[in-house]
Design a protein around this motif. Structure first.
Motif, PDB file in Angstrom:
ATOM      1  N   THR A 143       0.845  -1.188   0.000  1.00 23.95           N
ATOM      2  CA  THR A 143       0.000   0.000   0.000  1.00 23.95           C
ATOM      3  C   THR A 143       0.882   1.240   0.000  1.00 23.95           C
ATOM      4  O   THR A 143       2.112   1.141  -0.087  1.00 23.95           O
ATOM      5  CB  THR A 143      -0.959  -0.009   1.209  1.00 23.95           C
ATOM      6  N   VAL A 168      -4.957   5.225  -2.922  1.00 28.46           N
ATOM      7  CA  VAL A 168      -3.677   4.533  -2.782  1.00 28.46           C
ATOM      8  C   VAL A 168      -3.855   3.074  -3.192  1.00 28.46           C
ATOM      9  O   VAL A 168      -4.958   2.537  -3.153  1.00 28.46           O
ATOM     10  CB  VAL A 168      -3.145   4.605  -1.335  1.00 28.46           C
ATOM     11  N   PHE A 170      -3.843  -0.909  -2.801  1.00 29.45           N
ATOM     12  CA  PHE A 170      -3.982  -1.870  -1.713  1.00 29.45           C
ATOM     13  C   PHE A 170      -4.022  -3.249  -2.342  1.00 29.45           C
ATOM     14  O   PHE A 170      -5.024  -3.661  -2.919  1.00 29.45           O
ATOM     15  CB  PHE A 170      -5.241  -1.630  -0.885  1.00 29.45           C
ATOM     16  N   ALA A 190      -7.022   3.118   4.969  1.00 26.83           N
ATOM     17  CA  ALA A 190      -5.723   2.827   5.581  1.00 26.83           C
ATOM     18  C   ALA A 190      -5.884   2.503   7.063  1.00 26.83           C
ATOM     19  O   ALA A 190      -5.081   1.764   7.642  1.00 26.83           O
ATOM     20  CB  ALA A 190      -4.778   4.012   5.392  1.00 26.83           C
ATOM     21  N   LEU A 193      -5.922  -1.248   7.995  1.00 27.13           N
ATOM     22  CA  LEU A 193      -4.747  -2.102   7.819  1.00 27.13           C
ATOM     23  C   LEU A 193      -4.335  -2.790   9.132  1.00 27.13           C
ATOM     24  O   LEU A 193      -4.110  -4.003   9.172  1.00 27.13           O
ATOM     25  CB  LEU A 193      -3.584  -1.276   7.264  1.00 27.13           C
TER      26      LEU A 193
END
Length: 315
Positions: A143, A168, A170, A190, A193
């Motif tokens: 990522t 972004v 992933f 994010a 995660l």
């Protein structure tokens, strides 16, 4: 590794090379299970430091035919800083003021070369995992922290609520996760995660996290994870709420960069992926807009975001 680590003598250009070497060394030494190995690549971030003087680091072809095309929304109006002049645009955003179309294409060429370099380095690590016999029982996640405008809306760098900067990558591989699948139906943040890693490792997730484990949605793509995902652009600029189809952005009431009365933006990402039409005043979409507006406001209150007291209030 701190920047003053003698392993690479503070040479930022060597950071990624030596990070790969350290990672492979760690893998060769047969780490004790369970383990967590985090490898932070500096690039392609350094494209943000490229300017007209440094733009030829990779030996850019002189024949324009060999350069990348301009972004499809290159000529789209910039709704975020649409009327701002170079003197009022934040310094981080005015590095490409006056660039020609050729400059943008040369910039893209170098950006893609940065990505190519990192792809090769990741390949070395993947090979190291395979040789260490860890491929079958290890979760691998790739990522990033932000994207790159790369000429969209005639802009470069990040600091933007546009998808090119906000989205972004992933990518995840591991036990129980189907391979070769691209999931565009569900949202992930994010923030998800950390709890996802805990879940995958069989570790109890700490209380109070704002993210959720994505392991179920990764194993069964019919399980939605969240209705909205949220983002913030620094401590100022804007806040964003994204659903599977729409995006709502809220800007500060006052900011030196703005000399147009745009304080909100709303995009249909399915019909207008280039974010060229601001639908904030579309009466037919008002209930959907209000839902996104309320979701973002509730999120800012939940996270004690001071932006909520500074942002525009719309009746």
């Amino acid at each position: 590794m701190p920047y003053d680590d003698p392993f690479y003598n503070g040479n930022i250009a060597e950071l990624d090379i030596n990070s790969v070497k350290s990672a492979i060394k760690f893998l060769r030494e047969k780490p004790i299970n369970p383990f967590l190995l985090s490898i932070s690549f500096n690039n392609p971030h350094d494209i943000t430091h490229v300017n007209e003087k440094t733009i030829n680091e990779f030996g850019i072809p002189t024949n324009p035919i060999l350069l990348p095309h301009l972004a499809s929304n290159f000529y789209a109006p910039d709704l975020e800083f649409g009327q701002a002049s170079g003197s009022t645009t934040p310094p981080a955003l005015n590095s490409n003021i006056g660039w020609s179309n050729l400059n943008f294409r040369r910039h893209s060429y170098q950006y893609y070369r940065f990505i190519e370099t990192v792809d090769n380095q990741i390949g070395e690590i993947l090979e190291g995992i395979k040789l260490a016999g860890l491929e079958s029982n290890t979760y691998l996640i790739f990522t990033g922290d932000h994207g790159e405008m790369n000429g969209s809306h005639r802009r470069i760098r990040e600091f933007s609520m546009y998808n090119e900067a906000l989205s972004v990558p992933f990518i995840i591989k591991g036990p129980g996760i189907p391979g070769g699948v691209v999931n565009r139906k569900h949202l992930i943040s994010a923030l998800d995660l950390y709890p996802t890693l805990c879940d995958a490792a069989g570790i109890t997730t700490p209380q109070g996290l704002r993210g959720k484990s994505a392991l179920k949605v990764l194993r069964n793509f019919n399980t939605p994870l969240r209705k909205y995902a949220f983002a913030q652009i620094g401590n100022f600029f804007s806040r964003v709420a994204v659903s599977t189809r729409y995006k709502y952005a809220l800007f500060l009431k006052t900011h030196t960069a703005y000399d147009i009365p745009i304080r909100e933006a709303f995009f249909d990402m399915e019909a207008d992926s280039g974010e060229t039409k601001n639908l904030i005043n579309n009466l037919a979409l008002k209930p959907i807009i209000d839902n996104h507006r309320n979701a973002l406001n509730n999120w800012m209150i939940h996270t004690n975001d001071p932006f909520v007291t500074q942002a525009v209030v719309v009746d």
